[in-house]
Design an enzyme around this catalytic site. Sequence first.
Site, mmCIF file in Angstrom:
data_model
loop_
_atom_site.group_PDB
_atom_site.id
_atom_site.type_symbol
_atom_site.label_atom_id
_atom_site.label_comp_id
_atom_site.label_asym_id
_atom_site.label_seq_id
_atom_site.Cartn_x
_atom_site.Cartn_y
_atom_site.Cartn_z
ATOM 1 N N SER A 1 -5.983 39.545 -50.341
ATOM 2 C CA SER A 1 -5.638 38.162 -50.678
ATOM 3 C C SER A 1 -6.333 37.743 -51.963
ATOM 4 O O SER A 1 -7.563 37.677 -52.029
ATOM 5 C CB SER A 1 -6.046 37.229 -49.534
ATOM 6 O OG SER A 1 -5.780 35.904 -49.915
ATOM 7 N N ASP B 1 -1.776 33.302 -52.185
ATOM 8 C CA ASP B 1 -1.862 32.034 -51.444
ATOM 9 C C ASP B 1 -1.659 30.827 -52.345
ATOM 10 O O ASP B 1 -2.508 30.520 -53.186
ATOM 11 C CB ASP B 1 -3.271 31.887 -50.849
ATOM 12 C CG ASP B 1 -3.484 32.761 -49.633
ATOM 13 O OD1 ASP B 1 -2.586 32.803 -48.770
ATOM 14 O OD2 ASP B 1 -4.557 33.374 -49.540
ATOM 15 N N MET C 1 -1.561 26.821 -52.599
ATOM 16 C CA MET C 1 -2.028 25.627 -51.867
ATOM 17 C C MET C 1 -1.886 24.397 -52.745
ATOM 18 O O MET C 1 -2.219 24.448 -53.936
ATOM 19 C CB MET C 1 -3.499 25.797 -51.488
ATOM 20 C CG MET C 1 -3.780 27.038 -50.676
ATOM 21 S SD MET C 1 -5.532 27.102 -50.257
ATOM 22 C CE MET C 1 -5.594 28.670 -49.396
ATOM 23 N N HIS D 1 2.565 33.387 -50.126
ATOM 24 C CA HIS D 1 2.342 32.564 -48.933
ATOM 25 C C HIS D 1 2.249 31.111 -49.384
ATOM 26 O O HIS D 1 1.240 30.696 -49.954
ATOM 27 C CB HIS D 1 1.039 33.040 -48.263
ATOM 28 C CG HIS D 1 0.636 32.260 -47.055
ATOM 29 N ND1 HIS D 1 -0.613 32.379 -46.477
ATOM 30 C CD2 HIS D 1 1.310 31.360 -46.289
ATOM 31 C CE1 HIS D 1 -0.687 31.591 -45.418
ATOM 32 N NE2 HIS D 1 0.456 30.951 -45.286
ATOM 33 N N MET E 1 -0.984 33.107 -38.566
ATOM 34 C CA MET E 1 -2.285 32.673 -39.098
ATOM 35 C C MET E 1 -3.352 32.811 -38.013
ATOM 36 O O MET E 1 -3.205 32.295 -36.909
ATOM 37 C CB MET E 1 -2.224 31.204 -39.545
ATOM 38 C CG MET E 1 -1.404 30.934 -40.799
ATOM 39 S SD MET E 1 -1.872 31.912 -42.237
ATOM 40 C CE MET E 1 -3.562 31.381 -42.507
ATOM 41 N N GLY F 1 -6.027 27.243 -45.543
ATOM 42 C CA GLY F 1 -6.723 26.413 -46.526
ATOM 43 C C GLY F 1 -7.872 27.121 -47.229
ATOM 44 O O GLY F 1 -8.098 26.892 -48.400
ATOM 45 N N PHE F 2 -8.583 27.979 -46.504
ATOM 46 C CA PHE F 2 -9.775 28.585 -47.101
ATOM 47 C C PHE F 2 -9.946 30.032 -46.647
ATOM 48 O O PHE F 2 -9.600 30.376 -45.509
ATOM 49 C CB PHE F 2 -11.027 27.785 -46.698
ATOM 50 C CG PHE F 2 -10.980 26.364 -47.166
ATOM 51 C CD1 PHE F 2 -11.415 26.031 -48.450
ATOM 52 C CD2 PHE F 2 -10.461 25.368 -46.347
ATOM 53 C CE1 PHE F 2 -11.337 24.724 -48.907
ATOM 54 C CE2 PHE F 2 -10.380 24.049 -46.802
ATOM 55 C CZ PHE F 2 -10.821 23.722 -48.076
ATOM 56 N N ASP G 1 -3.106 36.938 -40.991
ATOM 57 C CA ASP G 1 -3.839 36.409 -42.154
ATOM 58 C C ASP G 1 -5.003 35.542 -41.689
ATOM 59 O O ASP G 1 -4.790 34.510 -41.046
ATOM 60 C CB ASP G 1 -2.847 35.565 -42.977
ATOM 61 C CG ASP G 1 -3.424 35.036 -44.269
ATOM 62 O OD1 ASP G 1 -4.551 35.429 -44.638
ATOM 63 O OD2 ASP G 1 -2.725 34.225 -44.911
ATOM 64 N N GLY H 1 -9.645 36.016 -41.528
ATOM 65 C CA GLY H 1 -10.760 36.595 -40.773
ATOM 66 C C GLY H 1 -10.601 38.070 -40.461
ATOM 67 O O GLY H 1 -11.180 38.572 -39.489
ATOM 68 N N GLY I 1 -9.016 38.906 -47.472
ATOM 69 C CA GLY I 1 -9.525 38.347 -48.714
ATOM 70 C C GLY I 1 -10.992 38.638 -48.901
ATOM 71 O O GLY I 1 -11.384 39.575 -49.616
HETATM 72 C C1 DX5 Z 1 -6.139 31.123 -45.825
HETATM 73 C C2 DX5 Z 1 -5.311 32.086 -46.608
HETATM 74 C C3 DX5 Z 1 -5.738 33.492 -46.497
HETATM 75 C C4 DX5 Z 1 -7.125 33.782 -47.002
HETATM 76 C C5 DX5 Z 1 -7.706 34.834 -46.097
HETATM 77 O O1 DX5 Z 1 -5.516 29.896 -45.828
HETATM 78 O O2 DX5 Z 1 -3.953 32.015 -46.200
HETATM 79 O O3 DX5 Z 1 -4.810 34.392 -47.079
HETATM 80 O O4 DX5 Z 1 -7.163 34.235 -48.326
HETATM 81 O O5 DX5 Z 1 -9.057 35.004 -46.412
HETATM 82 P P1 DX5 Z 1 -10.045 35.812 -45.486
HETATM 83 O O6 DX5 Z 1 -9.502 37.206 -45.357
HETATM 84 O O7 DX5 Z 1 -11.336 35.732 -46.221
HETATM 85 O O8 DX5 Z 1 -10.094 35.108 -44.146
HETATM 86 ZN ZN ZN Z 2 -2.524 33.588 -46.874
#
Ligand code: DX5
Ligand code: ZN
Length: 213
Positions: free
Chosen positions: A7, A32, A34, A63, A136, A141-142, A174, A176, A196
């Site tokens: 990511s 991603d 946003m 995404h 998800m 968001g993060f 997607d 964690g 990510g």
């Molecule tokens: C969160 C994103 C993810 C994010 C995953 O809203 O959609 O794609 O980048 O990040 P990690 O792998 O660090 O949880």
């Molecule tokens: Zn994502």
Amino acid sequence: MVKIAPSLLSADFGCLKDELAAISKADWLHYDVMDGHFVPNISFGYSVLKDVSKVTDLYLDVHLMISEPMKYAGNFIDSKASSITFHYEAIEENKINEFINYLKEHQVAAGISIKPDTDISVLKPYLDSLDLILVMSVEPGFGGQKFDDRALAKIAWLAKMKEEMGYHYLIEVDGGINEETGKLCKDAGVDVLVAGSYIFGSDNYQEKIDSLR
Ligand code: DX5
Ligand code: ZN
């Protein structure tokens, strides 16, 4: 074999070209978007995607975490998206089929994503036509959040429906994802792992990619 989708959100944008080179042996690039409205964060848009498409050969997995995905999808198609995934929660139910058809007519794979609190069964009417379903496992968001294991039952249900009914969609997860949670998702039947911070937060991206396979 499972596909790995680093990511881009967690990459260092001061040296983006080097970051992309370091993940070039992954399968997909997860991108991603946003808008600060559908989610409480702002990332990057379609003009950055166009530049990214010129310096990577990876499949561009977009995404959209934005409130009006239909309004902007064309811009991402023009910027070389390979797949476009929008949120079930971001669109009126009676527009979903129209949007899936629009994406397919434009030769991009059509994906839907659901947030952790959304029941997977809401996607039943669309399973036949979707190319991709993004489960998800964190609140969107993060990056860097903890894996929500309610995603596992959703993945298993999607895998069972796919097998029983002969659907063609890929199942993606997607949020964690690391070696341990990635294994749980693979056991449940996932096809694509997004990661990510696990990859970009390490000092050897390729090693982390390999550990997820
Ligand atoms: C969160 C994103 C993810 C994010 C995953 O809203 O959609 O794609 O980048 O990040 P990690 O792998 O660090 O949880
Ligand atoms: Zn994502």
